[in-house]
Design a protein around this motif. Structure first.
Motif, PDB file in Angstrom:
ATOM      1  N   PRO A  60      -3.640  -4.135  -2.600  1.00  0.00           N
ATOM      2  CA  PRO A  60      -5.059  -4.539  -2.935  1.00  0.00           C
ATOM      3  C   PRO A  60      -5.177  -5.931  -2.832  1.00  0.00           C
ATOM      4  N   GLU A  61      -6.301  -6.576  -2.438  1.00  0.00           N
ATOM      5  CA  GLU A  61      -6.554  -8.042  -2.380  1.00  0.00           C
ATOM      6  C   GLU A  61      -6.395  -8.868  -3.511  1.00  0.00           C
ATOM      7  N   SER A  62      -6.581  -8.094  -4.648  1.00  0.00           N
ATOM      8  CA  SER A  62      -5.917  -8.757  -6.103  1.00  0.00           C
ATOM      9  C   SER A  62      -4.619  -8.948  -6.230  1.00  0.00           C
ATOM     10  N   GLY A  63      -3.787  -8.236  -5.188  1.00  0.00           N
ATOM     11  CA  GLY A  63      -2.249  -8.590  -5.443  1.00  0.00           C
ATOM     12  C   GLY A  63      -1.767  -7.522  -6.538  1.00  0.00           C
ATOM     13  N   GLU A  64      -2.351  -6.892  -7.296  1.00  0.00           N
ATOM     14  CA  GLU A  64      -1.963  -6.008  -8.408  1.00  0.00           C
ATOM     15  C   GLU A  64      -2.201  -4.545  -7.676  1.00  0.00           C
ATOM     16  N   TRP A  65      -1.107  -3.722  -7.993  1.00  0.00           N
ATOM     17  CA  TRP A  65      -1.006  -2.192  -7.651  1.00  0.00           C
ATOM     18  C   TRP A  65      -2.062  -1.621  -8.531  1.00  0.00           C
ATOM     19  N   PRO A  66      -2.527  -0.414  -8.186  1.00  0.00           N
ATOM     20  CA  PRO A  66      -3.513   0.235  -9.018  1.00  0.00           C
ATOM     21  C   PRO A  66      -2.777   0.834 -10.093  1.00  0.00           C
ATOM     22  N   ASP A  67      -3.506   0.992 -11.155  1.00  0.00           N
ATOM     23  CA  ASP A  67      -2.833   1.843 -12.474  1.00  0.00           C
ATOM     24  C   ASP A  67      -2.434   3.151 -12.208  1.00  0.00           C
ATOM     25  N   SER A  77       5.505   1.492  -1.939  1.00  0.00           N
ATOM     26  CA  SER A  77       4.231   0.551  -1.345  1.00  0.00           C
ATOM     27  C   SER A  77       4.862  -0.724  -1.223  1.00  0.00           C
ATOM     28  N   GLU A  78       5.751  -1.386  -1.842  1.00  0.00           N
ATOM     29  CA  GLU A  78       6.167  -2.836  -1.718  1.00  0.00           C
ATOM     30  C   GLU A  78       7.238  -2.807  -0.404  1.00  0.00           C
ATOM     31  N   VAL A  79       7.831  -1.509   0.056  1.00  0.00           N
ATOM     32  CA  VAL A  79       8.611  -1.281   1.060  1.00  0.00           C
ATOM     33  C   VAL A  79       7.794  -1.303   2.286  1.00  0.00           C
ATOM     34  N   MET A  80       6.518  -0.301   2.349  1.00  0.00           N
ATOM     35  CA  MET A  80       5.679  -0.219   3.344  1.00  0.00           C
ATOM     36  C   MET A  80       4.895  -1.194   3.452  1.00  0.00           C
ATOM     37  N   ASP A  81       4.177  -1.757   2.612  1.00  0.00           N
ATOM     38  CA  ASP A  81       3.184  -3.037   2.721  1.00  0.00           C
ATOM     39  C   ASP A  81       3.495  -4.134   4.086  1.00  0.00           C
ATOM     40  N   PRO A  82       4.723  -4.755   4.064  1.00  0.00           N
ATOM     41  CA  PRO A  82       4.973  -5.748   4.770  1.00  0.00           C
ATOM     42  C   PRO A  82       5.603  -5.332   6.021  1.00  0.00           C
ATOM     43  N   MET A  83       5.672  -3.966   6.111  1.00  0.00           N
ATOM     44  CA  MET A  83       6.484  -3.564   7.373  1.00  0.00           C
ATOM     45  C   MET A  83       5.589  -3.859   8.599  1.00  0.00           C
ATOM     46  N   ARG A  84       6.108  -3.826   9.768  1.00  0.00           N
ATOM     47  CA  ARG A  84       5.204  -4.094  10.894  1.00  0.00           C
ATOM     48  C   ARG A  84       4.883  -2.575  11.305  1.00  0.00           C
TER      49      ARG A  84
END
Length: 186
Positions: A60-67, A77-84
């Motif tokens: 999310p734009e907030s930088g915080e993962w949802p509850d 998510s932390e693996v997928m998010d930055p992937m090409r």
């Protein structure tokens, strides 16, 4: 060096690949899917899967993962998010989330992508994988088979007209009763 195109998906006993059927994700299955992502540098999706994954797993734009996310989902998510990400679509005007859009000759684009250097390309979805399998472009198939009969929904690899021979190269079970079956074309 040619990098492998790997297709991995959850599937029920009756071949349904809808994301809302099957067993609910647990820490063991999420750890498996996180490790699957780590095997590749690039994610390849069609429009529907790209939009589904972006809606669920983009930071999310907030930088915080949802509850609602537990530790295993945050790790995924932390693996997928930055992937090409490479997205095949004729209907999207543009993409972001570390993505590039492929239009037109998707088969040719995937052939070129496979010629790039890298650890591999992780393919997801329903329609795009069937089209690429029909062209013989998938180097590995991983099915997480859930002990569920869905009775409805999109089916695995619909549209394949020519028989494909696959060799089982790995198999194991989760505590939930789902089994991972990894195949390579013969």
């Amino acid at each position: 060096m040619r990098q492998p195109l790997r297709y991995a998906i959850n599937v029920t006993l009756d071949g349904c690949v809808h994301h809302e059927v099957g067993l609910p994700p647990d820490a063991e299955s999420m750890a498996f899917w996180t490790d699957e992502l780590r095997r590749s540098d690039t994610l390849l999706y069609g429009r529907v899967t790209y939009e589904l994954m972006e809606g669920a797993w983009r930071r999310p734009e907030s930088g915080e993962w949802p509850d609602w996310m537990d530790a295993s989902e945050v790790a995924f998510s932390e693996v997928m998010d930055p992937m090409r990400k490479v997205v095949a679509s004729e209907t999207l005007d543009g993409v972001d989330w570390n993505a590039e859009l492929v239009r037109g000759d998707v088969v040719g684009a995937v052939r070129r992508l496979k010629e790039e250097s890298g650890r591999g390309i992780a393919l997801g979805g329903v329609k795009l994988p069937a089209a690429l399998a029909a062209e013989g472009l998938i180097d590995e198939f991983t099915f997480v088979v859930h002990p569920v009969v869905a009775g409805r929904g999109p089916q695995l690899l619909v549209g394949i007209r020519k028989q494909m021979q696959l060799e089982l190269v790995e198999r194991w079970e989760f505590r939930s009763g789902a089994s991972v079956q990894r195949y390579r074309p013969v």
